[in-house]
Design an enzyme around this catalytic site. Structure first.
Site, PDB file in Angstrom:
ATOM      1  N   SER A 151      -4.403 -14.196  -0.547  1.00  0.00           N
ATOM      2  CA  SER A 151      -5.646 -14.977  -0.617  1.00  0.00           C
ATOM      3  C   SER A 151      -5.375 -16.420  -0.189  1.00  0.00           C
ATOM      4  O   SER A 151      -6.304 -17.182   0.049  1.00  0.00           O
ATOM      5  CB  SER A 151      -6.211 -14.963  -2.045  1.00  0.00           C
ATOM      6  OG  SER A 151      -5.220 -15.326  -2.983  1.00  0.00           O
ATOM      7  N   ASP A 206       2.689 -11.376  -2.379  1.00  0.00           N
ATOM      8  CA  ASP A 206       1.990 -10.368  -1.579  1.00  0.00           C
ATOM      9  C   ASP A 206       2.699 -10.094  -0.267  1.00  0.00           C
ATOM     10  O   ASP A 206       3.177 -11.028   0.393  1.00  0.00           O
ATOM     11  CB  ASP A 206       0.577 -10.875  -1.240  1.00  0.00           C
ATOM     12  CG  ASP A 206      -0.486 -10.242  -2.116  1.00  0.00           C
ATOM     13  OD1 ASP A 206      -0.206  -9.201  -2.744  1.00  0.00           O
ATOM     14  OD2 ASP A 206      -1.597 -10.806  -2.167  1.00  0.00           O
ATOM     15  N   LYS A 257       3.950  -7.339  -3.866  1.00  0.00           N
ATOM     16  CA  LYS A 257       2.723  -6.551  -4.075  1.00  0.00           C
ATOM     17  C   LYS A 257       2.235  -6.067  -2.725  1.00  0.00           C
ATOM     18  O   LYS A 257       2.301  -6.815  -1.743  1.00  0.00           O
ATOM     19  CB  LYS A 257       1.650  -7.404  -4.764  1.00  0.00           C
ATOM     20  CG  LYS A 257       0.306  -6.680  -4.899  1.00  0.00           C
ATOM     21  CD  LYS A 257      -0.631  -7.362  -5.875  1.00  0.00           C
ATOM     22  CE  LYS A 257      -1.481  -8.464  -5.317  1.00  0.00           C
ATOM     23  NZ  LYS A 257      -2.347  -8.097  -4.164  1.00  0.00           N
ATOM     24  N   GLU A 310      -1.004  -3.471  -0.804  1.00  0.00           N
ATOM     25  CA  GLU A 310      -2.293  -2.805  -0.995  1.00  0.00           C
ATOM     26  C   GLU A 310      -2.211  -1.340  -0.551  1.00  0.00           C
ATOM     27  O   GLU A 310      -1.756  -1.074   0.559  1.00  0.00           O
ATOM     28  CB  GLU A 310      -3.369  -3.542  -0.191  1.00  0.00           C
ATOM     29  CG  GLU A 310      -3.576  -4.971  -0.667  1.00  0.00           C
ATOM     30  CD  GLU A 310      -4.667  -5.703   0.115  1.00  0.00           C
ATOM     31  OE1 GLU A 310      -5.346  -5.080   0.962  1.00  0.00           O
ATOM     32  OE2 GLU A 310      -4.827  -6.910  -0.139  1.00  0.00           O
ATOM     33  N   GLU A 343      -8.753  -3.920  -8.172  1.00  0.00           N
ATOM     34  CA  GLU A 343      -9.770  -4.925  -7.805  1.00  0.00           C
ATOM     35  C   GLU A 343     -11.115  -4.273  -7.464  1.00  0.00           C
ATOM     36  O   GLU A 343     -11.167  -3.229  -6.804  1.00  0.00           O
ATOM     37  CB  GLU A 343      -9.276  -5.729  -6.580  1.00  0.00           C
ATOM     38  CG  GLU A 343     -10.301  -6.747  -6.072  1.00  0.00           C
ATOM     39  CD  GLU A 343      -9.761  -7.740  -5.070  1.00  0.00           C
ATOM     40  OE1 GLU A 343      -8.556  -7.730  -4.758  1.00  0.00           O
ATOM     41  OE2 GLU A 343     -10.583  -8.560  -4.587  1.00  0.00           O
TER      42      GLU A 343
END
Ligand code: KIV
Length: 275
Positions: A45, A83, A113, A115, A182
């Site tokens: 982000s 991330d 991390k 996704e 999320e």
């Protein structure tokens, strides 16, 4: 005391909620750490809130390493997660392990991390086998916004909800240490949390996840380009910053800053020789 994967697992088992905030720099990480945060996420982000991109797609491994290393230097006790950005783990298992290794070696972070659920289980397994703890991120995964057609709440149909539960189980089986969930209905956050033994950390996933994460600029009112429904603002630091900047601009323009107390001095006789 330094928070580790074992601490987080124990917190789930004891029903103690896990706190996570994003940070992208040394000073913010130090403040969050001193406030007692359990874990700090250097999220991609940063593409939105630090670099001003419209989404997280352009963020690079080098970006994550620069910001991530500064956060690690500021966080004494918090567990720091960095991330893996878009296309640093999607191309092959080999690329994923190399990039995860680079991120850990060059920053000193505690975990990476990435996704993805079922489809990314082999990647999670390979990184975990290299002794790099992995936090999986399922539900609304912002690196897939082009495939989703925007930032849309996930898991609303029976099939989609079942897929999220399957994703949670698959990443746990692959060795993930925790799961960020999320943008899903609160009921799905609860079901996914109950379906796994590892901790879940929710963002827009309801109160029943084992922990919560928010982007710190949202918490402090410093980023107003868009504000998702799940954000709670705890302070309006954005307005305080703007007021302070305006005061500074005014004082420099009207020459009331700097004052004598802000200036360095030297001997008068040396000054005289300069004229
Ligand atoms: O990049 C990020 O900040 C994240 C959180 C929103 C969970 O992934």
């Amino acid at each position: 005391m330094k928070t580790t994967v074992t601490t987080l697992q124990k917190m789930k088992e004891e029903g103690k909620k896990i706190t996570m905030l994003t940070a992208y720099d040394y000073s913010t990480a130090k403040l969050e750490d001193e406030a007692g945060i359990d874990t700090i996420l250097v999220g991609d982000s940063l593409g939105n809130v630090m670099l001003g991109y419209e989404n997280t797609i352009p963020v690079t491994v080098d970006n994550m390493i620069t910001y991530g290393a500064s956060v690690v230097r500021g966080a004494k006790n918090a567990f720091v997660v960095i991330d893996m950005p878009f296309m640093s783990y999607q191309t092959s298992v080999y690329d994923a392990v190399c990039n995860a290794g680079r991120i850990m070696k060059e920053t000193g972070c505690d975990a990476v991390k990435l996704e993805g659920g079922v489809k990314f289980a082999p990647v999670i397994e390979a990184i975990t086998n290299a002794s790099i703890p992995v936090i999986a991120h399922i539900g609304l995964t912002p690196q897939s916004i082009n495939a989703f057609g925007g930032h849309k709440v996930q898991g609303k149909t029976e099939a989609a909800a079942k897929q999220i539960i399957e994703d949670a189980k698959a990443v746990e089986a692959a060795g993930a240490s925790a799961i960020v969930i999320e943008g899903v209905p609160a009921a799905i956050g609860k079901l996914a949390t109950e379906a796994v033994k590892i901790p879940t950390i929710g963002i827009g996933a309801g109160p029943d996840c084992d922990g919560q994460v928010l982007v710190y600029q949202d918490v402090l009112g410093m980023f107003t380009d868009f504000t998702p429904k799940f954000v709670k603002r705890y302070a309006d630091i954005g307005s305080i910053m703007k007021e302070a900047f305006a005061d500074y601009i005014k004082e420099v323009k009207e020459q009331s800053f700097p004052e004598e107390k802000h200036c360095y001095t030297m001997k008068e006789d040396v000054i005289e020789k300069l004229y």
